[in-house]
Design an enzyme around this catalytic site. Sequence first.
Site, PDB file in Angstrom:
ATOM      1  CG  ASP A 156      43.947  55.100  52.140  1.00 59.37           C
ATOM      2  OD1 ASP A 156      43.779  54.190  51.314  1.00 59.37           O
ATOM      3  OD2 ASP A 156      43.940  54.908  53.364  1.00 59.37           O
ATOM      4  CG  ASN A 160      47.055  53.956  64.516  1.00 57.51           C
ATOM      5  OD1 ASN A 160      46.174  53.562  63.758  1.00 57.51           O
ATOM      6  ND2 ASN A 160      47.980  54.827  64.145  1.00 57.51           N
ATOM      7  CG  HIS A 176      45.010  54.117  60.591  1.00 57.29           C
ATOM      8  ND1 HIS A 176      46.378  54.060  60.438  1.00 57.29           N
ATOM      9  CD2 HIS A 176      44.533  53.071  59.869  1.00 57.29           C
ATOM     10  CE1 HIS A 176      46.698  53.046  59.665  1.00 57.29           C
ATOM     11  NE2 HIS A 176      45.608  52.427  59.310  1.00 57.29           N
ATOM     12  CD  GLU A 181      48.052  57.225  60.967  1.00 58.09           C
ATOM     13  OE1 GLU A 181      47.421  56.510  61.760  1.00 58.09           O
ATOM     14  OE2 GLU A 181      48.989  56.807  60.274  1.00 58.09           O
TER      15      GLU A 181
HETATM   16  C1  F6R Z   1      43.770  51.144  53.453  1.00 56.96           C
HETATM   17  C2  F6R Z   1      43.461  51.943  54.624  1.00 56.96           C
HETATM   18  C3  F6R Z   1      43.939  51.576  55.984  1.00 56.96           C
HETATM   19  C4  F6R Z   1      43.813  50.067  56.276  1.00 56.96           C
HETATM   20  C5  F6R Z   1      44.336  49.752  57.665  1.00 56.96           C
HETATM   21  C6  F6R Z   1      44.316  48.260  57.947  1.00 56.96           C
HETATM   22  O1  F6R Z   1      43.202  51.699  52.297  1.00 56.96           O
HETATM   23  O2  F6R Z   1      42.843  52.949  54.476  1.00 56.96           O
HETATM   24  O3  F6R Z   1      43.214  52.304  56.939  1.00 56.96           O
HETATM   25  O4  F6R Z   1      42.480  49.695  56.167  1.00 56.96           O
HETATM   26  O5  F6R Z   1      45.647  50.217  57.798  1.00 56.96           O
HETATM   27  O6  F6R Z   1      45.219  47.620  57.102  1.00 56.96           O
HETATM   28  P1  F6R Z   1      45.330  46.026  57.046  1.00 56.96           P
HETATM   29  O7  F6R Z   1      44.060  45.533  56.472  1.00 56.96           O
HETATM   30  O8  F6R Z   1      46.505  45.769  56.135  1.00 56.96           O
HETATM   31  O9  F6R Z   1      45.558  45.578  58.445  1.00 56.96           O
END
Ligand code: F6R
Length: 240
Positions: free
Chosen positions: A67, A136, A138, A143
Amino acid sequence: MRVIVCDNYEEVSKQAAKIVASQLVLKPDSVLGLATGSTPVGMYNILSEMNKNGEIDFKDVTSFNLDEYYPMAAEHDQSYRYFMNENLFNGININMENTHVLSGTTDDPEKECADFEKMIDAAGGIDLQVLGIGQNGHIGFNEPDTFLYANTHLTDLTENTIQANSRFFEKIEDVPTQALTMGIATILKSKRIIILASGSNKREAVTDLIEGEISTNNPASMLKVHNDVIVICDKEAYSK
Ligand code: F6R
């Protein structure tokens, strides 16, 4: 779904790095799906070290990132392109031309997303996808919602995600409210998937992923339909 529960974050990083490294040994021209965020940083450090020591080679590797914020210039220090360059690509012998991060400045997000899907297919599909998980549930920026998108698309970020990601920005108003992200089918088409989680703030999401039902309100639960997923987490994130 296999679950590896590690003592701590360091072990999570080591286990994940071992899996990526073995993937590259088995298939030197692997196509990797990569994630940003705090969680994979330890793994990226170990992989960079292994590359420096000559244990693994990224010369023939192709990568696709999950992303990118939208709008967001690649040069911005919070862009995911910048993150990947800083945390992995600049420290390994990957050919930069083979690294793909969605453009956060495209004026045609639909085309950007469609082209991204085509590039993944043309590369032969993703051999190993690395994921983190949002508090959450995702994955990428898919989401929780009443429905999910299959393919790469432009999406709104939830309040929860904006809050969680505001730690990287000066003020919460600076956090972009949209992102381009691989869709659920893009992720599920990967041949193997590892999902990393660390810390008590991920406990609910990880418990739901492992024990909960499949639901669009918990996007990570979609991984249950894939036959080669490994959850690598520490005791704080899952203690059962
Ligand atoms: C990042 C992504 C997100 C993260 C998620 C966890 O490329 O796609 O889904 O993997 O938000 O983020 P952290 O590791 O910062 O807790």
